[in-house]
Motif scaffolding. Structure first.
Motif, PDB file in Angstrom:
ATOM      1  N   CYS A  22     -20.355  -7.621-149.383  1.00  0.00           N
ATOM      2  CA  CYS A  22     -19.256  -6.743-148.994  1.00  0.00           C
ATOM      3  C   CYS A  22     -17.947  -7.525-148.994  1.00  0.00           C
ATOM      4  N   PRO A  23     -16.809  -6.835-148.965  1.00  0.00           N
ATOM      5  CA  PRO A  23     -15.518  -7.528-148.912  1.00  0.00           C
ATOM      6  C   PRO A  23     -15.395  -8.414-147.692  1.00  0.00           C
ATOM      7  N   ASP A  24     -14.506  -9.399-147.787  1.00  0.00           N
ATOM      8  CA  ASP A  24     -14.370 -10.413-146.734  1.00  0.00           C
ATOM      9  C   ASP A  24     -14.138  -9.809-145.354  1.00  0.00           C
ATOM     10  N   ASN A  25     -13.302  -8.769-145.290  1.00  0.00           N
ATOM     11  CA  ASN A  25     -12.906  -8.239-143.991  1.00  0.00           C
ATOM     12  C   ASN A  25     -13.978  -7.362-143.342  1.00  0.00           C
ATOM     13  N   LEU A  26     -15.110  -7.190-144.002  1.00  0.00           N
ATOM     14  CA  LEU A  26     -16.154  -6.315-143.458  1.00  0.00           C
ATOM     15  C   LEU A  26     -17.428  -7.053-143.048  1.00  0.00           C
ATOM     16  N   VAL A  27     -17.502  -8.362-143.294  1.00  0.00           N
ATOM     17  CA  VAL A  27     -18.767  -9.066-143.038  1.00  0.00           C
ATOM     18  C   VAL A  27     -19.121  -9.063-141.549  1.00  0.00           C
ATOM     19  N   GLN A  29     -18.161  -6.930-139.294  1.00  0.00           N
ATOM     20  CA  GLN A  29     -18.481  -5.565-138.888  1.00  0.00           C
ATOM     21  C   GLN A  29     -19.908  -5.210-139.275  1.00  0.00           C
ATOM     22  N   TRP A  30     -20.317  -5.578-140.495  1.00  0.00           N
ATOM     23  CA  TRP A  30     -21.694  -5.327-140.913  1.00  0.00           C
ATOM     24  C   TRP A  30     -22.673  -6.055-139.990  1.00  0.00           C
ATOM     25  N   GLN A  31     -22.397  -7.318-139.703  1.00  0.00           N
ATOM     26  CA  GLN A  31     -23.299  -8.087-138.849  1.00  0.00           C
ATOM     27  C   GLN A  31     -23.386  -7.473-137.455  1.00  0.00           C
ATOM     28  N   ASP A  32     -22.246  -7.088-136.899  1.00  0.00           N
ATOM     29  CA  ASP A  32     -22.211  -6.526-135.555  1.00  0.00           C
ATOM     30  C   ASP A  32     -22.925  -5.183-135.482  1.00  0.00           C
ATOM     31  N   GLU A  33     -22.656  -4.310-136.441  1.00  0.00           N
ATOM     32  CA  GLU A  33     -23.270  -2.976-136.422  1.00  0.00           C
ATOM     33  C   GLU A  33     -24.788  -3.051-136.590  1.00  0.00           C
ATOM     34  N   LEU A  34     -25.246  -3.886-137.507  1.00  0.00           N
ATOM     35  CA  LEU A  34     -26.685  -3.985-137.744  1.00  0.00           C
ATOM     36  C   LEU A  34     -27.412  -4.602-136.557  1.00  0.00           C
ATOM     37  N   CYS A  35     -26.733  -5.528-135.879  1.00  0.00           N
ATOM     38  CA  CYS A  35     -27.346  -6.162-134.701  1.00  0.00           C
ATOM     39  C   CYS A  35     -27.322  -5.224-133.496  1.00  0.00           C
ATOM     40  N   ARG A  36     -26.168  -4.613-133.252  1.00  0.00           N
ATOM     41  CA  ARG A  36     -25.997  -3.786-132.052  1.00  0.00           C
ATOM     42  C   ARG A  36     -26.777  -2.474-132.131  1.00  0.00           C
ATOM     43  N   ARG A  37     -26.809  -1.856-133.309  1.00  0.00           N
ATOM     44  CA  ARG A  37     -27.433  -0.545-133.430  1.00  0.00           C
ATOM     45  C   ARG A  37     -28.901  -0.612-133.847  1.00  0.00           C
ATOM     46  N   PHE A  38     -29.280  -1.662-134.591  1.00  0.00           N
ATOM     47  CA  PHE A  38     -30.637  -1.703-135.143  1.00  0.00           C
ATOM     48  C   PHE A  38     -31.379  -2.995-134.805  1.00  0.00           C
ATOM     49  N   HIS A  39     -30.736  -3.906-134.060  1.00  0.00           N
ATOM     50  CA  HIS A  39     -31.362  -5.171-133.660  1.00  0.00           C
ATOM     51  C   HIS A  39     -31.844  -5.966-134.866  1.00  0.00           C
ATOM     52  N   LEU A  40     -31.025  -5.981-135.913  1.00  0.00           N
ATOM     53  CA  LEU A  40     -31.349  -6.728-137.131  1.00  0.00           C
ATOM     54  C   LEU A  40     -30.466  -7.977-137.185  1.00  0.00           C
ATOM     55  N   PRO A  41     -31.063  -9.169-137.129  1.00  0.00           N
ATOM     56  CA  PRO A  41     -30.294 -10.422-137.047  1.00  0.00           C
ATOM     57  C   PRO A  41     -29.844 -10.941-138.418  1.00  0.00           C
ATOM     58  N   PHE A  42     -28.833 -10.337-138.996  1.00  0.00           N
ATOM     59  CA  PHE A  42     -28.320 -10.784-140.284  1.00  0.00           C
ATOM     60  C   PHE A  42     -27.424 -12.015-140.105  1.00  0.00           C
ATOM     61  N   GLU A  43     -27.515 -12.950-141.049  1.00  0.00           N
ATOM     62  CA  GLU A  43     -26.699 -14.158-141.039  1.00  0.00           C
ATOM     63  C   GLU A  43     -25.607 -14.063-142.103  1.00  0.00           C
ATOM     64  N   ILE A  44     -24.404 -14.488-141.744  1.00  0.00           N
ATOM     65  CA  ILE A  44     -23.284 -14.494-142.682  1.00  0.00           C
ATOM     66  C   ILE A  44     -23.203 -15.859-143.363  1.00  0.00           C
ATOM     67  N   MET A  45     -23.087 -15.850-144.676  1.00  0.00           N
ATOM     68  CA  MET A  45     -22.957 -17.108-145.412  1.00  0.00           C
ATOM     69  C   MET A  45     -21.535 -17.649-145.255  1.00  0.00           C
ATOM     70  N   ILE A  66     -25.782 -11.794-145.311  1.00  0.00           N
ATOM     71  CA  ILE A  66     -24.538 -11.085-145.629  1.00  0.00           C
ATOM     72  C   ILE A  66     -23.613 -12.069-146.330  1.00  0.00           C
ATOM     73  N   CYS A  67     -23.083 -11.679-147.486  1.00  0.00           N
ATOM     74  CA  CYS A  67     -22.195 -12.555-148.250  1.00  0.00           C
ATOM     75  C   CYS A  67     -20.870 -11.862-148.536  1.00  0.00           C
ATOM     76  N   ARG A  68     -19.822 -12.651-148.554  1.00  0.00           N
ATOM     77  CA  ARG A  68     -18.511 -12.135-148.935  1.00  0.00           C
ATOM     78  C   ARG A  68     -18.455 -11.940-150.446  1.00  0.00           C
ATOM     79  N   LEU A  69     -17.953 -10.803-150.858  1.00  0.00           N
ATOM     80  CA  LEU A  69     -17.929 -10.450-152.273  1.00  0.00           C
ATOM     81  C   LEU A  69     -17.204 -11.491-153.111  1.00  0.00           C
ATOM     82  N   ASP A  70     -15.990 -11.832-152.737  1.00  0.00           N
ATOM     83  CA  ASP A  70     -15.200 -12.747-153.566  1.00  0.00           C
ATOM     84  C   ASP A  70     -15.711 -14.182-153.483  1.00  0.00           C
ATOM     85  N   LYS A  71     -16.265 -14.565-152.338  1.00  0.00           N
ATOM     86  CA  LYS A  71     -16.832 -15.910-152.231  1.00  0.00           C
ATOM     87  C   LYS A  71     -18.012 -16.050-153.191  1.00  0.00           C
TER      88      LYS A  71
END
Length: 245
Positions: A22-27, A29-45, A66-71
């Motif tokens: 996903c784009p840089d500014n959303l990583v 948010q994705w991590q927080d939403e997946l953890c808070r709502r679904f208890h899924l421990p995603f790691e950001i690169m 979770i990876c940043r698109l442009d990175k």
């Protein structure tokens, strides 16, 4: 919606490894939403985590990533390591950023588009998310859909020869079709009507002065420089709209 899908696939035993791009500014948010709502421990690169990977390949060590698109787009080393991995699901948010178009009769493959071509080769399920309409050109839409099914949409689009039907590959959510649990529309029907009123002398004078901007717009239309002409015309239009608002 993506979280519900991931959670269901995990419950069925059909998902162990999932990559979200996903784009840089959303990583976060994705991590927080997946953890808070679904208890899924995603790691950001991040650069630090990527360099400190014990095995030398961060992707193999993190099944929920979770990876940043442009990175990922500009890091060729990361792409090479990504090629050695496999995933059950790859999700691309704001997927329209990976679209491309024909330029001078040739496909203009951007680095993002090339990444979009790489990702589906690494996974069983490839999910593209976007709320941005495409530019309306059938040939460009075909290139975008080729990310999902390269065999089906490969080759240059020829107008009048075939039409693009991607109904079996797309899920389009229109708010008019969304219902509450009791079957009633979620959003009320929008009714537009014209409200007539009279302008005061001061309001009429302001409106007339703002409308006079059109004369400057006509002058801008006569400029030889197309780029400057478009810029000035856009600025005048915005000025008129905001001043009269």
């Amino acid at each position: 919606m993506t979280g519900l899908l991931i959670k269901e696939l995990i419950a069925r035993g059909d998902l162990q490894r999932c990559l979200i791009v996903c784009p840089d500014n959303l990583v976060e948010q994705w991590q927080d939403e997946l953890c808070r709502r679904f208890h899924l421990p995603f790691e950001i690169m991040t650069n630090d985590k990527y360099e400190a990977a014990r095995t030398g390949n961060w992707f193999t060590e993190n099944p929920l990533s979770i990876c940043r698109l442009d990175k990922l787009t500009h890091n060729e080393d990361a792409q090479e390591k990504l090629k050695t991995t496999d995933w059950d699901v790859v999700v691309c948010d704001e997927a329209h950023k990976m679209s491309t178009s024909f330029w001078g009769g040739e496909i203009r493959r951007t680095k993002r588009y090339k990444l979009g071509q790489l990702l589906p080769t690494l996974t069983r399920h490839f999910l593209l998310l976007t709320a941005t309409p495409h530019n309306g050109k059938e040939e460009d839409f075909q290139l975008f859909m080729a990310l999902v099914d390269g065999d089906r949409f490969e080759g240059k689009f020829r107008d009048g020869v075939h039409s693009i039907n991607a109904s079996d590959l797309m899920s389009r959510m229109i708010k008019e079709d969304l219902l509450k649990f009791d079957g009633r529309p979620l959003f009320p029907e929008r009714k537009a009507y014209t409200a007539e009123y009279e302008l005061s002398d001061g309001e009429a004078d302001l409106y007339q002065r703002v409308t006079d901007v059109r004369e400057e717009f006509n002058r801008a239309e006569q400029l030889a420089n197309d780029r400057r002409r478009g810029t000035i015309g856009f600025a005048l239009t915005v000025l008129q709209r905001r001043l009269a608002s």
